[in-house]
Design a protein around this motif. Structure first.
Motif, PDB file in Angstrom:
ATOM      1  N   LEU A   1       0.833  -1.215   0.000  1.00 55.93           N
ATOM      2  CA  LEU A   1       0.000   0.000   0.000  1.00 55.93           C
ATOM      3  C   LEU A   1       0.865   1.260   0.000  1.00 55.93           C
ATOM      4  N   LYS A   2       1.954   1.248   0.770  1.00 60.81           N
ATOM      5  CA  LYS A   2       2.840   2.409   0.808  1.00 60.81           C
ATOM      6  C   LYS A   2       3.501   2.627  -0.554  1.00 60.81           C
ATOM      7  N   LEU A   3       3.835   1.529  -1.199  1.00 65.48           N
ATOM      8  CA  LEU A   3       4.424   1.623  -2.536  1.00 65.48           C
ATOM      9  C   LEU A   3       3.432   2.229  -3.524  1.00 65.48           C
ATOM     10  N   LEU A   4       2.207   1.724  -3.523  1.00 64.88           N
ATOM     11  CA  LEU A   4       1.185   2.240  -4.427  1.00 64.88           C
ATOM     12  C   LEU A   4       0.907   3.720  -4.190  1.00 64.88           C
ATOM     13  N   ALA A   5       0.879   4.112  -2.911  1.00 63.36           N
ATOM     14  CA  ALA A   5       0.508   5.484  -2.557  1.00 63.36           C
ATOM     15  C   ALA A   5       1.671   6.460  -2.644  1.00 63.36           C
ATOM     16  N   GLY A   6       2.864   5.969  -3.023  1.00 61.12           N
ATOM     17  CA  GLY A   6       4.020   6.858  -3.160  1.00 61.12           C
ATOM     18  C   GLY A   6       4.611   7.281  -1.836  1.00 61.12           C
ATOM     19  N   MET A   7       4.474   6.436  -0.804  1.00 61.52           N
ATOM     20  CA  MET A   7       5.033   6.759   0.513  1.00 61.52           C
ATOM     21  C   MET A   7       6.428   6.155   0.664  1.00 61.52           C
ATOM     22  N   LYS A   8       7.164   6.619   1.640  1.00 54.84           N
ATOM     23  CA  LYS A   8       8.501   6.092   1.907  1.00 54.84           C
ATOM     24  C   LYS A   8       8.380   4.796   2.693  1.00 54.84           C
ATOM     25  N   LEU A   9       8.948   3.727   2.130  1.00 54.18           N
ATOM     26  CA  LEU A   9       8.847   2.419   2.772  1.00 54.18           C
ATOM     27  C   LEU A   9       9.687   2.340   4.048  1.00 54.18           C
ATOM     28  N   ASN A  10      10.760   3.119   4.100  1.00 56.10           N
ATOM     29  CA  ASN A  10      11.669   3.028   5.248  1.00 56.10           C
ATOM     30  C   ASN A  10      11.334   4.009   6.367  1.00 56.10           C
ATOM     31  N   VAL A  11      10.236   4.753   6.250  1.00 54.82           N
ATOM     32  CA  VAL A  11       9.808   5.684   7.298  1.00 54.82           C
ATOM     33  C   VAL A  11       8.659   5.051   8.069  1.00 54.82           C
ATOM     34  N   HIS A  12       8.853   4.861   9.376  1.00 54.98           N
ATOM     35  CA  HIS A  12       7.847   4.186  10.191  1.00 54.98           C
ATOM     36  C   HIS A  12       7.380   5.028  11.384  1.00 54.98           C
ATOM     37  N   ASP A  13       8.060   6.156  11.634  1.00 56.82           N
ATOM     38  CA  ASP A  13       7.747   6.931  12.847  1.00 56.82           C
ATOM     39  C   ASP A  13       7.115   8.284  12.550  1.00 56.82           C
ATOM     40  N   LYS A  14       6.693   8.506  11.311  1.00 55.88           N
ATOM     41  CA  LYS A  14       6.064   9.776  10.941  1.00 55.88           C
ATOM     42  C   LYS A  14       4.798   9.513  10.143  1.00 55.88           C
ATOM     43  N   ALA A  15       3.847  10.441  10.243  1.00 60.38           N
ATOM     44  CA  ALA A  15       2.614  10.327   9.453  1.00 60.38           C
ATOM     45  C   ALA A  15       2.925  10.596   7.983  1.00 60.38           C
ATOM     46  N   GLN A  16       2.292   9.847   7.101  1.00 58.63           N
ATOM     47  CA  GLN A  16       2.464  10.042   5.659  1.00 58.63           C
ATOM     48  C   GLN A  16       1.097  10.007   4.976  1.00 58.63           C
ATOM     49  N   ASP A  17       0.966  10.759   3.905  1.00 53.89           N
ATOM     50  CA  ASP A  17      -0.251  10.765   3.096  1.00 53.89           C
ATOM     51  C   ASP A  17       0.112  10.452   1.653  1.00 53.89           C
ATOM     52  N   GLY A  18      -0.758   9.783   0.965  1.00 56.05           N
ATOM     53  CA  GLY A  18      -0.539   9.474  -0.441  1.00 56.05           C
ATOM     54  C   GLY A  18      -1.846   9.095  -1.108  1.00 56.05           C
ATOM     55  N   ARG A  19      -1.757   8.667  -2.337  1.00 56.79           N
ATOM     56  CA  ARG A  19      -2.965   8.254  -3.047  1.00 56.79           C
ATOM     57  C   ARG A  19      -2.578   7.447  -4.280  1.00 56.79           C
ATOM     58  N   PHE A  20      -3.524   6.701  -4.780  1.00 57.50           N
ATOM     59  CA  PHE A  20      -3.353   6.011  -6.048  1.00 57.50           C
ATOM     60  C   PHE A  20      -4.713   5.871  -6.708  1.00 57.50           C
ATOM     61  N   THR A  21      -4.692   5.467  -7.972  1.00 58.13           N
ATOM     62  CA  THR A  21      -5.928   5.366  -8.743  1.00 58.13           C
ATOM     63  C   THR A  21      -6.111   3.946  -9.240  1.00 58.13           C
ATOM     64  N   ILE A  22      -7.338   3.454  -9.162  1.00 65.20           N
ATOM     65  CA  ILE A  22      -7.636   2.163  -9.761  1.00 65.20           C
ATOM     66  C   ILE A  22      -8.673   2.367 -10.861  1.00 65.20           C
ATOM     67  N   LEU A  23      -8.639   1.483 -11.823  1.00 62.55           N
ATOM     68  CA  LEU A  23      -9.567   1.566 -12.950  1.00 62.55           C
ATOM     69  C   LEU A  23     -10.617   0.482 -12.786  1.00 62.55           C
TER      70      LEU A  23
END
Length: 558
Positions: free
Chosen positions: A220-242
């Protein structure tokens, strides 16, 4: 001869399937050994421009593929990270300033990814769009197999922990099939709880093991463009499905918690705003008032209600009603959640200093006829909205208040002058959402004497134009029961309940005198306002919802 050929073909198919399973198992074992995520590239979207960062010959020699690029971050899929040629390319990319997120893939998966090099030849100047699509064919297959929450649980429990792509797609397919608006993944000490928000309420779906959630989280982090190696901070992202040839955006929020990282996904399904005004639960008398008001060339229409009460859906329905080629409509939203054809939509970018107020000033220079302001939050935005309504624009916006009458003192508190507000305001609508009783399992019921008395008292004094069944001992209403169709809740779908204040001459005089909430409410009652409670009770009498649901949403007030 034909039978022999058929047997040979079946044997070849079984052998091919076994080889693929063995290949996937080896890749998953490699991923576990290196503490990395396994990625099934056969169902993973590949960004063509990212793929082109490494030449085709080098990529095949090193058995790798660059599958995604975001800024200086790269997501790199490899069959064998110990490969000498892979290590050389890895060093080259790092020297170029890239941060590498490494994933493990199979050779057959890489071969599928390498097909993308053919697209680079066709479209050498193609740019990265940041748009991600998940296999719609797989989603469609799962939608046919998933009918309720129990089916989702069975599907997820039948998938090996390492198959993150499949698990994520089941989560998404399940949310679409159950019309969930949000997916919650909440970590506990030894497991993670998956919950769907359906019809406004959270429902438990299934518990994921720590290992399963580890792979799903990284996917999910990969799809949403988040950093995989960051675990102690809030992150936001998004992705699109067809899905069904329609783009559907998934907004993802990830926060650290006591036991790991929690994920919440908001599903922005375009079908949620596909309704017209007539589909939202507005009674005929309400619709007549709205139709008249939106035909005026100027003035302000305000909708109020808490988060999740359907304000955006109502506003978009209003926009679609007034939209025509001869007028220009511009919106200012935070953010743009759904896209409307033929309407210019803009959004707030606070980090860049582009606020509601600054955006509105820019919009007014674009010569609009109709303006939608996502929410009035401050004095500056409120004053611009009021001035726009006074100078020939039709303005739609929202406020957070408990009822329709509360919108006026709220605007006073923000800083709007009473004289300006009385001249600019046309209509105030307040709303809530109640769940509709499941049509498949609902049970017919007679109200108790106390319930019948409460209904009579609440509906006493309603306009004769508002028709309803006779309030006597023969009255029949419905109760919820529960069945597989409604996930045993007794309810399926939601509908709006409304109250409305039309700003006529008497109300304008009150507003000019800076009237209080109580004074406005009393005047509205004199004019025959239909309250939330009354509108909800009318829907009970129509067999749309239940007394229990009305009590949950608006209480038993009159």
């Amino acid at each position: 001869m034909t039978a022999i050929n058929s047997k040979t073909k079946n044997l070849q198919e079984r052998l091919t399937k076994l080889r693929k399973q063995a290949e996937e198992k080896r890749a998953q074992q490699t991923a576990e050994r290196l503490n990395l995520s396994y990625l099934d590239l056969k169902v993973t979207p590949i960004e063509i421009a990212a793929l082109g960062l490494v030449e085709e010959k080098k990529a095949k020699k090193a058995k790798l593929a660059v599958i995604k690029k975001k800024g200086k971050q790269l997501w790199l899929a490899s069959q064998d990270p110990d490969n000498v040629f892979f290590k050389e390319i890895l060093e080259e990319l790092k020297k170029a300033g890239y941060q590498i997120n490494l994933l493990i893939a199979t050779e057959s998966g890489l071969k599928k990814a390498w097909i993308g090099y053919q697209e680079l030849v066709k479209e050498p100047a193609k740019k990265i769009t940041g748009r991600v699509e998940i296999s719609s064919e797989f989603l469609e297959k799962l939608k046919k197999e998933i009918k309720n929450i129990d089916d989702i649980k069975k599907q997820i429990n039948g998938i090996p922990a390492g198959q993150a792509s499949t698990i994520v797609e089941i989560l998404l397919a399940g949310s679409l099939q159950t019309n969930a608006s949000d997916l919650h993944l909440e970590t506990e000490s030894e497991r993670t709880n998956l919950r769907y928000r359906i019809d406004g309420l959270l429902q438990d779906v299934v518990f994921l093991s720590a290992k399963t959630y580890y792979f799903a989280l990284n996917r999910l982090k990969l799809l949403a463009g988040m950093k995989l190696n960051v675990h102690d901070k809030a992150q936001d992202g998004r992705f699109t499905i067809l899905v069904d040839k329609t783009d559907m955006e998934i907004r993802v929020s990830c926060i650290p918690s006591a036991y790991g990282e929690n994920i919440v996904m908001r599903v922005l399904n375009p079908k949620a705003i596909a309704f017209g005004l007539e589909d939202l639960g507005l009674r005929t008398d309400f619709l007549e008032v709205i139709q008249k008001e939106i035909q005026k060339p100027n003035g302000m229409l305000i909708t109020t209600g808490p988060t999740g009460s359907g304000k955006t859906t109502l506003l978009y329905a209003l926009l679609k009603k007034v939209n025509k080629p001869t007028i220009k409509i511009i919106t200012m939203e935070d953010p743009v959640e759904y896209h409307l054809e033929g309407i210019t939509q803009t959004q707030v970018e606070a980090e860049k200093g582009y606020t509601f107020a600054k955006g509105l000033r820019a919009i007014l220079r674009q010569d609009p006829d109709v303006i939608l302001i996502g929410e009035i939050r401050d004095k500056e935005t409120a004053e611009i909205a009021v001035q726009s309504a006074l100078t020939g624009h039709l303005v739609f916006s929202t406020l957070h208040t408990n009822d329709a009458a509360g919108a006026i003192p709220r605007l006073f508190d923000i800083g709007v002058k009473a004289s300006n507000l009385s001249s600019s305001l046309n209509l105030i609508m307040a709303q809530r959402l109640v769940r509709k009783v499941c049509q498949k399992c609902r049970q017919i019921n007679s109200p108790s004497e106390i319930q019948l008395s409460q209904i009579k008292k609440a509906l006493n004094g309603l306009s004769p134009k508002i028709k309803h069944p006779s309030l006597d001992k023969k009255l029949k209403i419905y109760k919820s029961k529960g069945c597989p169709e409604c996930n045993q809740t007794g309810y399926k779908g939601r509908i709006g309940i409304f109250e409305m204040i039309l700003i006529n001459e008497e109300m304008k005089k009150l507003i000019s005198a800076s009237a209080t909430h109580l004074q406005i409410l009393e005047k509205a009652r004199e004019q025959g306002i239909v309250s939330f409670y009354q509108d909800a009770l009318l829907k009970v009498l129509e067999g749309i919802t239940t007394l229990e649901e009305v009590k949950r949403v608006v209480g038993s007030q009159e």
